[in-house]
Design a protein around this motif. Structure first.
Motif, PDB file in Angstrom:
ATOM      1  N   GLU A 123      -4.505  13.219   1.882  1.00 36.06           N
ATOM      2  CA  GLU A 123      -5.672  13.193   0.990  1.00 36.06           C
ATOM      3  C   GLU A 123      -6.600  14.364   1.323  1.00 36.06           C
ATOM      4  O   GLU A 123      -7.066  15.076   0.428  1.00 36.06           O
TER       5      GLU A 123
ATOM      6  N   ARG B  25       0.857  -1.194   0.000  1.00 38.46           N
ATOM      7  CA  ARG B  25       0.000   0.000   0.000  1.00 38.46           C
ATOM      8  C   ARG B  25       0.886   1.235   0.000  1.00 38.46           C
ATOM      9  O   ARG B  25       1.793   1.352   0.836  1.00 38.46           O
TER      10      ARG B  25
ATOM     11  N   ASP C  25      -7.123   6.142  -7.399  1.00 37.04           N
ATOM     12  CA  ASP C  25      -6.600   4.883  -6.858  1.00 37.04           C
ATOM     13  C   ASP C  25      -6.186   3.993  -8.023  1.00 37.04           C
ATOM     14  O   ASP C  25      -6.820   4.026  -9.091  1.00 37.04           O
TER      15      ASP C  25
ATOM     16  N   TYR D  27       0.006   5.205  -0.117  1.00 32.65           N
ATOM     17  CA  TYR D  27      -1.052   6.207  -0.174  1.00 32.65           C
ATOM     18  C   TYR D  27      -0.464   7.616  -0.110  1.00 32.65           C
ATOM     19  O   TYR D  27       0.206   7.982   0.849  1.00 32.65           O
TER      20      TYR D  27
ATOM     21  N   ARG E  71     -10.572   2.010   2.327  1.00 30.95           N
ATOM     22  CA  ARG E  71      -9.375   2.870   2.465  1.00 30.95           C
ATOM     23  C   ARG E  71      -9.775   4.155   3.164  1.00 30.95           C
ATOM     24  O   ARG E  71     -10.516   4.966   2.600  1.00 30.95           O
TER      25      ARG E  71
END
Ligand SMILES: C[S@@+](CC[C@H](N)C(=O)[O-])C[C@H]1O[C@@H](n2cnc3c(N)ncnc32)[C@H](O)[C@@H]1O
Length: 259
Positions: free
Chosen positions: A241, A162, A253, A164, A235
């Motif tokens: 974000e 992952r 994504d 992010y 998520r």
């Protein structure tokens, strides 16, 4: 008995006072344990910075020996790291303050999350949240994820990756610092078990295109969707974000599966 401050004295607000030269966290993460800063390699992160609160320092000093991992090049046994439970382990690179990581760990206790960052306040925050919420499926690693993948994790060992809101490095002369590049993806994929899921998200549109291109070009991966993926409801919103959305950015994504 000496009454002068030592490396482990704690002030009333939970901050530690220390003598000059003493380590900030005697039982905490080693500074640059694998010597990443001495490698002739372009790194994807900014130098560590940020004030560590008393609660974060306390969590690091108490919990690092049990739940912390120094990225020092020593091969890791993931089963042992997660208490011999044999749960599948996903690697999260760049967890920032760790709030989203803690929420994912709470929502899915049967998956281990090995969360790596160089950001000391975030390491303290995530350890604090893990203890507060009884999350025994989180481990926190300090250092460069590239060294963790390259020198410490065996092939086929991870159930997922992952990433992010990685640093977007928007200036053209800094694009080489972006984490999601062909060499990095080749390395990361070699540590993923068949069926493992690679999930990246970004609010920086040119980087989103780069992620899609680079992951699509890796023969060992297949796109789980047609182009960008819909945002999975599991998520959680991350700090970066939220900041990106406040600036009017669009979030993308990408989800790929290891063949
Ligand atoms: C822009 S922040 C995003 C943090 C968090 N995922 C979020 O969305 O709020 C990116 C983070 O990745 C970390 N990072 C970047 N490259 C890294 C690497 N090679 N190894 C470990 N951490 C890295 C940085 O230190 C930073 O905390």
């Amino acid at each position: 008995m000496s009454t002068s401050p030592t490396a482990t004295d704690t002030t009333a607000d939970g901050n530690r006072s220390r003598t000059a030269g003493a380590p900030m966290f005697p039982d905490g993460p080693a500074a640059d344990p694998a010597g990443s800063h001495h490698e002739r390699r372009i790194r994807s992160f900014h130098p560590r910075r940020g004030r560590v609160t008393g609660a974060q320092a306390d969590a690091i000093n108490r919990l690092w020996p049990a739940w912390g991992v120094d990225i020092d090049g020593t091969p890791l046994d993931l089963t042992a790291l997660f208490g011999g439970t044999g749960i599948p382990v996903v690697l999260e690179i760049g967890f920032g303050m760790g709030d989203a990581t803690a929420r994912m760990a709470a929502a899915d206790p049967s998956t281990g999350i090995l969360a790596v960052d160089v950001h000391t306040p975030g390491q303290g925050n995530l350890l604090h949240l893990a203890e507060r919420d009884g999350l025994d499926n989180v481990r926190v690693a300090n250092g460069d994820a590239v060294i963790l993948l390259r020198d410490m994790l065996p092939p086929d060992s991870l159930a997922g990756l992952r990433v992010y809101f990685p640093d977007p490095w928007p200036k053209a002369r800094h694009h080489k610092r972006r984490l999601i590049q062909p060499d990095f993806v080749r390395l990361a994929v070699s540590r993923l078990a068949p069926g493992a899921v690679v999930h990246c998200a970004t609010d920086w549109e040119p980087y989103a295109e780069q992620m899609l291109d680079v992951l699509s070009a890796e023969p060992a991966l297949r796109n789980a969707h047609d182009g960008f993926a819909p945002r999975p409801d599991w998520r959680p919103m991350t700090k970066f974000e939220r900041q990106g959305l406040a600036k009017g950015h669009v979030v993308h994504d990408v989800i790929f599966v290891r063949r």
